[in-house]
Design a protein around this motif. Structure first.
Motif, PDB file in Angstrom:
ATOM      1  N   LEU A 115      31.747 -13.142 -12.365  1.00  0.00           N
ATOM      2  CA  LEU A 115      31.041 -11.940 -11.897  1.00  0.00           C
ATOM      3  C   LEU A 115      30.398 -12.164 -10.524  1.00  0.00           C
ATOM      4  CD1 LEU A 115      29.428 -11.075 -15.338  1.00  0.00           C
ATOM      5  CD2 LEU A 115      31.186  -9.722 -14.177  1.00  0.00           C
ATOM      6  N   SER A 116      30.926 -13.100  -9.758  1.00  0.00           N
ATOM      7  CA  SER A 116      30.306 -13.454  -8.474  1.00  0.00           C
ATOM      8  C   SER A 116      30.262 -12.286  -7.488  1.00  0.00           C
ATOM      9  CB  SER A 116      31.029 -14.646  -7.847  1.00  0.00           C
ATOM     10  OG  SER A 116      32.387 -14.323  -7.607  1.00  0.00           O
ATOM     11  N   HIS A 117      31.131 -11.312  -7.661  1.00  0.00           N
ATOM     12  CA  HIS A 117      31.131 -10.141  -6.784  1.00  0.00           C
ATOM     13  C   HIS A 117      29.979  -9.176  -7.093  1.00  0.00           C
ATOM     14  CE1 HIS A 117      33.356  -9.131 -10.400  1.00  0.00           C
ATOM     15  NE2 HIS A 117      33.013  -7.879 -10.189  1.00  0.00           N
ATOM     16  N   LYS A 118      29.314  -9.367  -8.226  1.00  0.00           N
ATOM     17  CA  LYS A 118      28.187  -8.506  -8.604  1.00  0.00           C
ATOM     18  C   LYS A 118      26.893  -9.174  -8.126  1.00  0.00           C
ATOM     19  CE  LYS A 118      28.316  -5.942 -12.143  1.00  0.00           C
ATOM     20  NZ  LYS A 118      28.663  -4.571 -11.841  1.00  0.00           N
ATOM     21  N   THR A 119      26.542  -8.914  -6.893  1.00  0.00           N
ATOM     22  CA  THR A 119      25.423  -9.608  -6.259  1.00  0.00           C
ATOM     23  C   THR A 119      24.063  -9.205  -6.822  1.00  0.00           C
ATOM     24  OG1 THR A 119      25.430  -7.955  -4.497  1.00  0.00           O
ATOM     25  CG2 THR A 119      26.678  -9.992  -4.113  1.00  0.00           C
ATOM     26  N   ASP A 120      23.995  -8.081  -7.529  1.00  0.00           N
ATOM     27  CA  ASP A 120      22.721  -7.621  -8.089  1.00  0.00           C
ATOM     28  C   ASP A 120      22.495  -8.144  -9.508  1.00  0.00           C
ATOM     29  OD1 ASP A 120      24.844  -6.133  -9.080  1.00  0.00           O
ATOM     30  OD2 ASP A 120      23.640  -4.310  -9.320  1.00  0.00           O
ATOM     31  N   MET A 121      23.390  -8.984 -10.003  1.00  0.00           N
ATOM     32  CA  MET A 121      23.296  -9.470 -11.376  1.00  0.00           C
ATOM     33  C   MET A 121      22.675 -10.869 -11.429  1.00  0.00           C
ATOM     34  SD  MET A 121      26.350  -9.747 -14.199  1.00  0.00           S
ATOM     35  CE  MET A 121      26.514  -8.001 -14.491  1.00  0.00           C
ATOM     36  N   THR A 122      21.753 -11.055 -12.378  1.00  0.00           N
ATOM     37  CA  THR A 122      21.142 -12.361 -12.625  1.00  0.00           C
ATOM     38  C   THR A 122      21.729 -12.910 -13.919  1.00  0.00           C
ATOM     39  OG1 THR A 122      19.092 -11.693 -11.567  1.00  0.00           O
ATOM     40  CG2 THR A 122      18.969 -13.565 -13.058  1.00  0.00           C
ATOM     41  N   MET A 166      23.557  -0.531 -18.062  1.00  0.00           N
ATOM     42  CA  MET A 166      23.929  -1.584 -17.140  1.00  0.00           C
ATOM     43  C   MET A 166      23.272  -2.905 -17.547  1.00  0.00           C
ATOM     44  SD  MET A 166      26.037  -0.663 -14.829  1.00  0.00           S
ATOM     45  CE  MET A 166      25.925  -2.001 -13.685  1.00  0.00           C
ATOM     46  N   PHE A 167      24.030  -3.945 -17.433  1.00  0.00           N
ATOM     47  CA  PHE A 167      23.515  -5.281 -17.691  1.00  0.00           C
ATOM     48  C   PHE A 167      23.327  -5.978 -16.350  1.00  0.00           C
ATOM     49  CE2 PHE A 167      26.243  -4.416 -21.466  1.00  0.00           C
ATOM     50  CZ  PHE A 167      25.227  -4.332 -22.404  1.00  0.00           C
ATOM     51  N   ASN A 168      22.090  -6.059 -15.911  1.00  0.00           N
ATOM     52  CA  ASN A 168      21.801  -6.708 -14.633  1.00  0.00           C
ATOM     53  C   ASN A 168      21.205  -8.096 -14.801  1.00  0.00           C
ATOM     54  OD1 ASN A 168      22.693  -4.575 -12.978  1.00  0.00           O
ATOM     55  ND2 ASN A 168      20.804  -3.477 -13.425  1.00  0.00           N
ATOM     56  N   HIS A 169      20.759  -8.398 -16.026  1.00  0.00           N
ATOM     57  CA  HIS A 169      20.108  -9.683 -16.277  1.00  0.00           C
ATOM     58  C   HIS A 169      20.627 -10.228 -17.611  1.00  0.00           C
ATOM     59  CE1 HIS A 169      16.221 -12.150 -15.703  1.00  0.00           C
ATOM     60  NE2 HIS A 169      17.066 -12.815 -16.467  1.00  0.00           N
ATOM     61  N   ILE A 170      21.456 -11.264 -17.522  1.00  0.00           N
ATOM     62  CA  ILE A 170      22.065 -11.853 -18.715  1.00  0.00           C
ATOM     63  C   ILE A 170      21.457 -13.229 -18.962  1.00  0.00           C
ATOM     64  CG2 ILE A 170      24.224 -12.649 -19.770  1.00  0.00           C
ATOM     65  CD1 ILE A 170      25.647 -10.655 -17.829  1.00  0.00           C
ATOM     66  N   LEU A 171      21.100 -13.473 -20.209  1.00  0.00           N
ATOM     67  CA  LEU A 171      20.536 -14.750 -20.618  1.00  0.00           C
ATOM     68  C   LEU A 171      21.446 -15.353 -21.682  1.00  0.00           C
ATOM     69  CD1 LEU A 171      18.156 -16.801 -20.602  1.00  0.00           C
ATOM     70  CD2 LEU A 171      17.090 -15.377 -22.367  1.00  0.00           C
ATOM     71  N   VAL A 172      21.906 -16.585 -21.447  1.00  0.00           N
ATOM     72  CA  VAL A 172      22.768 -17.284 -22.399  1.00  0.00           C
ATOM     73  C   VAL A 172      21.937 -18.375 -23.078  1.00  0.00           C
ATOM     74  CG1 VAL A 172      24.948 -18.475 -22.726  1.00  0.00           C
ATOM     75  CG2 VAL A 172      24.695 -16.892 -20.813  1.00  0.00           C
ATOM     76  N   VAL A 173      22.078 -18.469 -24.407  1.00  0.00           N
ATOM     77  CA  VAL A 173      21.210 -19.354 -25.186  1.00  0.00           C
ATOM     78  C   VAL A 173      22.028 -20.289 -26.081  1.00  0.00           C
ATOM     79  CG1 VAL A 173      19.377 -19.397 -26.935  1.00  0.00           C
ATOM     80  CG2 VAL A 173      19.422 -17.571 -25.224  1.00  0.00           C
ATOM     81  N   ALA A 198      15.603 -10.025 -20.067  1.00  0.00           N
ATOM     82  CA  ALA A 198      17.063  -9.963 -20.178  1.00  0.00           C
ATOM     83  C   ALA A 198      17.529  -8.606 -20.697  1.00  0.00           C
ATOM     84  CB  ALA A 198      17.556 -11.069 -21.098  1.00  0.00           C
ATOM     85  N   ASP A 199      18.621  -8.104 -20.106  1.00  0.00           N
ATOM     86  CA  ASP A 199      19.269  -6.883 -20.602  1.00  0.00           C
ATOM     87  C   ASP A 199      20.259  -7.216 -21.706  1.00  0.00           C
ATOM     88  OD1 ASP A 199      18.065  -5.270 -18.565  1.00  0.00           O
ATOM     89  OD2 ASP A 199      19.582  -5.991 -17.161  1.00  0.00           O
ATOM     90  N   LEU A 200      20.795  -8.438 -21.654  1.00  0.00           N
ATOM     91  CA  LEU A 200      21.774  -8.903 -22.626  1.00  0.00           C
ATOM     92  C   LEU A 200      21.514 -10.384 -22.876  1.00  0.00           C
ATOM     93  CD1 LEU A 200      24.430  -8.480 -24.269  1.00  0.00           C
ATOM     94  CD2 LEU A 200      25.669  -9.126 -22.178  1.00  0.00           C
ATOM     95  N   ILE A 201      21.483 -10.761 -24.156  1.00  0.00           N
ATOM     96  CA  ILE A 201      21.267 -12.155 -24.551  1.00  0.00           C
ATOM     97  C   ILE A 201      22.487 -12.584 -25.364  1.00  0.00           C
ATOM     98  CG2 ILE A 201      19.778 -13.743 -25.821  1.00  0.00           C
ATOM     99  CD1 ILE A 201      17.564 -11.454 -25.425  1.00  0.00           C
ATOM    100  N   LEU A 202      23.100 -13.671 -24.945  1.00  0.00           N
ATOM    101  CA  LEU A 202      24.290 -14.172 -25.625  1.00  0.00           C
ATOM    102  C   LEU A 202      24.003 -15.546 -26.203  1.00  0.00           C
ATOM    103  CD1 LEU A 202      26.942 -13.132 -22.960  1.00  0.00           C
ATOM    104  CD2 LEU A 202      26.362 -11.953 -25.092  1.00  0.00           C
ATOM    105  N   ALA A 203      24.140 -15.660 -27.520  1.00  0.00           N
ATOM    106  CA  ALA A 203      23.863 -16.916 -28.225  1.00  0.00           C
ATOM    107  C   ALA A 203      25.169 -17.510 -28.750  1.00  0.00           C
ATOM    108  CB  ALA A 203      22.893 -16.664 -29.377  1.00  0.00           C
ATOM    109  N   MET A 204      25.164 -18.807 -28.973  1.00  0.00           N
ATOM    110  CA  MET A 204      26.374 -19.513 -29.379  1.00  0.00           C
ATOM    111  C   MET A 204      26.649 -19.468 -30.884  1.00  0.00           C
ATOM    112  SD  MET A 204      27.674 -20.569 -26.597  1.00  0.00           S
ATOM    113  CE  MET A 204      26.988 -20.170 -25.001  1.00  0.00           C
ATOM    114  N   GLU A 205      25.574 -19.400 -31.681  1.00  0.00           N
ATOM    115  CA  GLU A 205      25.726 -19.432 -33.132  1.00  0.00           C
ATOM    116  C   GLU A 205      24.758 -18.453 -33.776  1.00  0.00           C
ATOM    117  OE1 GLU A 205      25.611 -23.425 -34.893  1.00  0.00           O
ATOM    118  OE2 GLU A 205      25.840 -24.232 -32.865  1.00  0.00           O
ATOM    119  N   GLU A 206      25.082 -18.056 -34.999  1.00  0.00           N
ATOM    120  CA  GLU A 206      24.248 -17.110 -35.750  1.00  0.00           C
ATOM    121  C   GLU A 206      22.817 -17.637 -35.916  1.00  0.00           C
ATOM    122  OE1 GLU A 206      23.603 -13.528 -37.152  1.00  0.00           O
ATOM    123  OE2 GLU A 206      25.669 -14.081 -36.732  1.00  0.00           O
TER     124      GLU A 206
END
Length: 147
Positions: free
Chosen positions: A27-34, A1-8, A79-87
């Motif tokens: 994902l506004s319906h997922k109230t437990d997600m950061t 489960m991804f409950n904490h997402i960090l975008v970089v 963070a459970d998942l980290i999403l970056a814009m470029e390599e």
């Protein structure tokens, strides 16, 4: 489960705030997600870029409270998942915290590893292009995040 997402991204005023607010919206319906964002060279405490804010607002999202934040090892660890814009952003994160390798990916991973180019200090079409790519990428991530 991804409950904490960090975008970089770099400055945390254009791409990562757009992605943060898009993901929150979708994902506004997922109230437990950061969902949050930060930059590897953040313009700390600066608001989101005016053009980025305008595009978000036109699409039903208000980023007027956004303040840019510098990425920290603690943020990466939480963070459970980290999403970056470029390599090059991923390489920076791996150098900073090698343990994130299994949970840090390109935002455009499911779009053939499509990078999201930086629209900073460019005209509105560059922001619209970045927004469109981020919108497509967040849609592609939804099948993994909306469970």
């Amino acid at each position: 489960m991804f409950n904490h997402i960090l975008v970089v991204c770099v400055g945390n005023i254009c791409r990562s705030p757009m992605a943060e607010y898009l993901l929150r919206h979708k994902l506004s319906h997922k109230t437990d997600m950061t969902i949050e964002s930060a930059g590897i060279g953040a313009l700390v405490d600066k608001p989101a870029d005016e053009t980025a804010k305008a595009i978000l607002l036109e699409n039903g999202m208000d980023a007027s409270n956004h303040k840019a934040r510098q990425i920290t090892k603690d943020m990466l660890a939480k963070a459970d998942l980290i999403l970056a814009m470029e390599e090059k952003h991923l390489k920076h994160l791996y150098a900073m915290a090698p343990q994130v390798r299994g949970k840090a990916f390109l935002m455009g991973k499911w779009l053939n590893d499509q990078p999201v180019p930086d629209p900073y200090r460019q005209q509105r079409p560059a922001f619209e292009h970045a927004y469109k790519l981020i919108d497509q990428a967040t849609d592609a991530w939804l099948k993994f995040l909306d469970k």
